[in-house]
Design a protein around this motif. Structure first.
Motif, PDB file in Angstrom:
ATOM      1  N   GLU A 142      11.237   6.151 -10.967  1.00  0.00           N
ATOM      2  CA  GLU A 142      12.216   5.060 -11.016  1.00  0.00           C
ATOM      3  C   GLU A 142      11.135   3.930 -10.523  1.00  0.00           C
ATOM      4  O   GLU A 142      11.505   2.654 -11.034  1.00  0.00           O
ATOM      5  N   PHE A 143      10.231   4.020  -9.893  1.00  0.00           N
ATOM      6  CA  PHE A 143       9.344   2.791  -9.211  1.00  0.00           C
ATOM      7  C   PHE A 143       7.951   3.078  -9.960  1.00  0.00           C
ATOM      8  O   PHE A 143       7.323   4.043  -9.524  1.00  0.00           O
TER       9      PHE A 143
ATOM     10  N   ALA B 202       0.772  -1.072  -0.099  1.00  0.00           N
ATOM     11  CA  ALA B 202      -0.037   0.047   0.048  1.00  0.00           C
ATOM     12  C   ALA B 202       0.778   1.319  -0.065  1.00  0.00           C
ATOM     13  O   ALA B 202       0.606   2.247  -0.657  1.00  0.00           O
ATOM     14  N   ALA B 203       1.961   1.248   0.802  1.00  0.00           N
ATOM     15  CA  ALA B 203       2.722   2.427   0.994  1.00  0.00           C
ATOM     16  C   ALA B 203       3.485   2.620  -0.396  1.00  0.00           C
ATOM     17  O   ALA B 203       3.532   3.575  -1.022  1.00  0.00           O
ATOM     18  N   TYR B 204       3.871   1.486  -1.042  1.00  0.00           N
ATOM     19  CA  TYR B 204       4.563   1.528  -2.241  1.00  0.00           C
ATOM     20  C   TYR B 204       3.666   2.067  -3.466  1.00  0.00           C
ATOM     21  O   TYR B 204       4.393   2.943  -4.194  1.00  0.00           O
ATOM     22  N   GLU B 205       2.427   1.770  -3.493  1.00  0.00           N
ATOM     23  CA  GLU B 205       1.609   2.201  -4.345  1.00  0.00           C
ATOM     24  C   GLU B 205       1.430   3.889  -4.347  1.00  0.00           C
ATOM     25  O   GLU B 205       1.179   4.232  -5.470  1.00  0.00           O
ATOM     26  N   VAL B 206       1.300   4.185  -3.075  1.00  0.00           N
ATOM     27  CA  VAL B 206       1.268   5.612  -3.097  1.00  0.00           C
ATOM     28  C   VAL B 206       2.496   6.289  -3.473  1.00  0.00           C
ATOM     29  O   VAL B 206       2.533   7.263  -4.196  1.00  0.00           O
ATOM     30  N   MET B 207       3.698   5.826  -2.984  1.00  0.00           N
ATOM     31  CA  MET B 207       4.884   6.517  -3.428  1.00  0.00           C
ATOM     32  C   MET B 207       5.094   6.414  -5.058  1.00  0.00           C
ATOM     33  O   MET B 207       5.745   7.355  -5.365  1.00  0.00           O
ATOM     34  N   ALA B 208       4.826   5.288  -5.719  1.00  0.00           N
ATOM     35  CA  ALA B 208       4.901   5.098  -7.005  1.00  0.00           C
ATOM     36  C   ALA B 208       4.296   6.159  -7.738  1.00  0.00           C
ATOM     37  O   ALA B 208       4.596   6.322  -9.081  1.00  0.00           O
TER      38      ALA B 208
ATOM     39  N   VAL C  97      11.427   2.567   0.897  1.00  0.00           N
ATOM     40  CA  VAL C  97       9.816   2.021   0.735  1.00  0.00           C
ATOM     41  C   VAL C  97       9.919   0.782  -0.336  1.00  0.00           C
ATOM     42  O   VAL C  97       9.261  -0.372  -0.027  1.00  0.00           O
ATOM     43  N   PHE C  98      10.642   0.899  -1.315  1.00  0.00           N
ATOM     44  CA  PHE C  98      10.789  -0.120  -2.400  1.00  0.00           C
ATOM     45  C   PHE C  98      11.364  -1.462  -1.659  1.00  0.00           C
ATOM     46  O   PHE C  98      11.301  -2.450  -1.936  1.00  0.00           O
TER      47      PHE C  98
ATOM     48  N   GLY D 296      14.162 -15.381  -3.856  1.00  0.00           N
ATOM     49  CA  GLY D 296      14.473 -13.988  -4.173  1.00  0.00           C
ATOM     50  C   GLY D 296      14.832 -13.353  -5.407  1.00  0.00           C
ATOM     51  O   GLY D 296      14.434 -12.360  -5.753  1.00  0.00           O
ATOM     52  N   GLU D 297      15.428 -14.299  -5.980  1.00  0.00           N
ATOM     53  CA  GLU D 297      16.159 -13.805  -7.540  1.00  0.00           C
ATOM     54  C   GLU D 297      14.667 -13.846  -8.428  1.00  0.00           C
ATOM     55  O   GLU D 297      14.686 -12.857  -9.310  1.00  0.00           O
ATOM     56  N   PHE D 298      13.825 -14.745  -8.336  1.00  0.00           N
ATOM     57  CA  PHE D 298      12.869 -14.506  -9.204  1.00  0.00           C
ATOM     58  C   PHE D 298      11.893 -13.183  -8.823  1.00  0.00           C
ATOM     59  O   PHE D 298      11.473 -12.631  -9.737  1.00  0.00           O
ATOM     60  N   ILE D 299      11.654 -13.047  -7.615  1.00  0.00           N
ATOM     61  CA  ILE D 299      11.061 -11.883  -7.381  1.00  0.00           C
ATOM     62  C   ILE D 299      11.349 -10.583  -7.814  1.00  0.00           C
ATOM     63  O   ILE D 299      10.998  -9.825  -8.325  1.00  0.00           O
ATOM     64  N   LEU D 300      12.858 -10.542  -7.675  1.00  0.00           N
ATOM     65  CA  LEU D 300      13.566  -9.492  -8.178  1.00  0.00           C
ATOM     66  C   LEU D 300      13.315  -8.988  -9.755  1.00  0.00           C
ATOM     67  O   LEU D 300      13.276  -7.965 -10.038  1.00  0.00           O
ATOM     68  N   GLY D 301      13.418 -10.548 -10.274  1.00  0.00           N
ATOM     69  CA  GLY D 301      13.028 -10.346 -11.726  1.00  0.00           C
ATOM     70  C   GLY D 301      11.782  -9.742 -12.077  1.00  0.00           C
ATOM     71  O   GLY D 301      11.561  -9.154 -13.365  1.00  0.00           O
ATOM     72  N   LYS D 302      10.805  -9.849 -11.243  1.00  0.00           N
ATOM     73  CA  LYS D 302       9.291  -9.541 -11.436  1.00  0.00           C
ATOM     74  C   LYS D 302       9.246  -8.012 -11.018  1.00  0.00           C
ATOM     75  O   LYS D 302       8.721  -7.109 -11.575  1.00  0.00           O
ATOM     76  N   LEU D 303      10.115  -7.664  -9.990  1.00  0.00           N
ATOM     77  CA  LEU D 303      10.027  -6.097  -9.437  1.00  0.00           C
ATOM     78  C   LEU D 303      10.778  -5.198 -10.443  1.00  0.00           C
ATOM     79  O   LEU D 303      10.374  -3.827 -10.463  1.00  0.00           O
ATOM     80  N   TYR D 304      12.009  -5.564 -10.995  1.00  0.00           N
ATOM     81  CA  TYR D 304      12.737  -4.508 -12.038  1.00  0.00           C
ATOM     82  C   TYR D 304      12.404  -4.781 -13.411  1.00  0.00           C
ATOM     83  O   TYR D 304      11.678  -5.741 -13.627  1.00  0.00           O
TER      84      TYR D 304
END
Length: 461
Positions: free
Chosen positions: A101-102, A90-96, A324-325, A453-461
């Protein structure tokens, strides 16, 4: 502050009255200069809300306060991970909304609909802090405690001159985003698992998990693998290989794994005990004193890594957005890691060292730490530590030395690490020292965590 200034001004007024009358000085002119200075000094810290709320440590503090509520409410580690993930999303969605960058996670989270952009000027940081707390308030029991956190943020904005209309707009947008995240959270099967069939002990298979002393608690969250994952494809996506084949015969791999736990536990050094204690993170430890049984609270493994995330963000001088990210990436990783781990645990349903050793090696042996109430393979702390470290290392690099002070509240001294990966390795090893996991569960947990962790990072970036 205003009262203090007025008191000082009255003291100076009396002084100036006698001083100017004695030396025949123009008192009115001095008073005009004096009160001008007072007014200027009083206004010097006003209207500085932009710089105040741009401080990323405000966000880390808010997450820390949420951890205190989660600890007080005694949520299990898997459930706590869910609270952290949705609150940070929720915080990230506001920040974005104002970040180059995000970007919103709406295209990456199946079924999630982001809230529309705000139609009025908001303070993004205040709104993100409020969104974190609004979701946290909804998902925890101690709602008054979370309301105090919310009120403190609003009061901080007032104290530093944020316009009333901006505060209101920030609150309204935080509520809008929070509703969007909470609506999505209601579709993750959590409510259904509250009434799902409980775990049944398999009394005919000696290799299976059974409740352990001192409370012989039933298995917690036996249906957690049915919770919808956040970014990994499914709970079984990274299912580890089966554990060593169960055996009671001396010299077999499984017997030797148990024997290592037994022998390590009998010769623990002061340092090994310190490591086990530091990473225990048992949110509900049952203590026995004579005929009295009582419980003590501590933060969960996820809460420990939330604390580490804040320390690393501060050390690496991350700004508000990156902070936040970081929290969002780590909290999503922890939630997905717990879902995957619980799938592994209840797929293989392996006996704990305490039970095995008492039955086949030494019936008087006790582990240094209290055995958690769920199957052994794989180690949950190993998986979530590896996942968290992998995500933080990707964001900040391998050179991340830090002092972990997250356990001070529970009386454990700080520990120093040269990197987040070193911390993850120690967290995993602590389970052997504690006598609650075989080495294989720790090693495979680290591998699975790194993959997640590596899979999630591939989705986030």
């Amino acid at each position: 502050m205003f009262i203090l200034i007025m008191c000082i001004s009255h003291i100076f007024a009396v002084f100036f009255y006698f001083y100017t009358n004695y030396f025949n000085i123009d008192m009115r002119r001095i008073f005009l200069i004096f009160f001008a200075c007072i007014l200027l000094s009083g206004c010097a810290t006003k209207n500085d809300y932009d710089s105040v709320f741009a401080n990323p440590e405000l966000y880390s503090k808010a997450v820390g306060e949420l951890t205190e509520v989660i600890t007080h409410d005694i949520f299990t580690p898997p459930v706590a991970s869910r609270i952290y993930a949705y609150s940070n999303i929720a915080a990230y969605e506001v920040m974005a909304t104002k970040s180059k960058e995000f970007k919103s996670l709406s295209s990456k989270l199946p079924g999630f609909k982001s809230a529309p952009l705000p139609d009025k000027g908001i303070n993004t940081e205040l709104s993100a802090l409020l969104a974190l707390s609004y979701v946290g308030q909804e998902l925890t029991f101690s709602k008054d405690s979370v309301q105090n956190i919310i009120d403190d943020h609003v009061q901080l904005a007032i104290n530093h001159g944020m316009p009333e209309e901006m505060i209101e707009a920030s609150q309204n947008y935080a509520k809008l985003v929070s509703k969007s995240v909470l609506d999505w959270s209601k579709k993750d099967n959590y409510r259904q698992t509250r009434s799902a069939v409980k775990y049944t002990v398999n009394s005919t298979d000696e290799s299976r998990w059974v409740p352990t002393p001192p409370a012989y608690m039933p298995a917690i969250e036996p249906n957690w693998m049915k919770i919808r994952t956040v970014l990994i494809d499914s709970a079984s996506q990274f299912l580890p290989k089966p554990p060593a084949e169960f055996s009671k015969v001396k010299g077999t791999k499984f017997y030797d794994l148990a024997l290592e736990v037994y022998e390590t536990g009998k010769t623990l050094t002061v340092e090994q005990k310190a490591i086990a204690d530091f990473w225990d993170c048992n949110g509900f430890k049952v203590n026995v004193s004579g005929h009295v049984m009582y419980a003590t609270k501590a933060m969960t493994p996820g809460g420990h890594w939330m604390g580490i995330t804040g320390i690393v963000c501060k050390n690496q001088k991350a700004d508000f957005g990156k902070t936040v990210f970081s929290y969002t990436g780590v909290s999503i990783g922890i939630m997905d890691a717990f879902i995957a781990c619980w799938n592994t645990k209840f797929t293989y349903d392996l006996i704990r060292p305490e039970t095995y050793i008492n039955q086949h090696v030494d019936n008087s042996w006790k582990p240094y730490l209290q055995t958690p109430p769920f199957p052994e393979y794989t180690s949950g702390h190993s998986i979530i530590s590896s996942t968290s470290a992998t995500i933080l290392e990707k964001i900040y690099g391998k050179n991340t030395p830090f002092v972990d002070d997250t356990e001070r509240a529970w009386g454990w001294p700080d520990r120093k690490f040269e990197s987040v990966q070193q911390a993850a390795q120690e967290a995993a090893l602590s389970r052997l020292y504690g006598g609650i996991h075989y080495r294989e569960a720790m090693e495979e947990g680290l591998v699975e965590g790194r993959k997640i962790g590596e899979f999630i990072l591939g989705k986030l970036y």
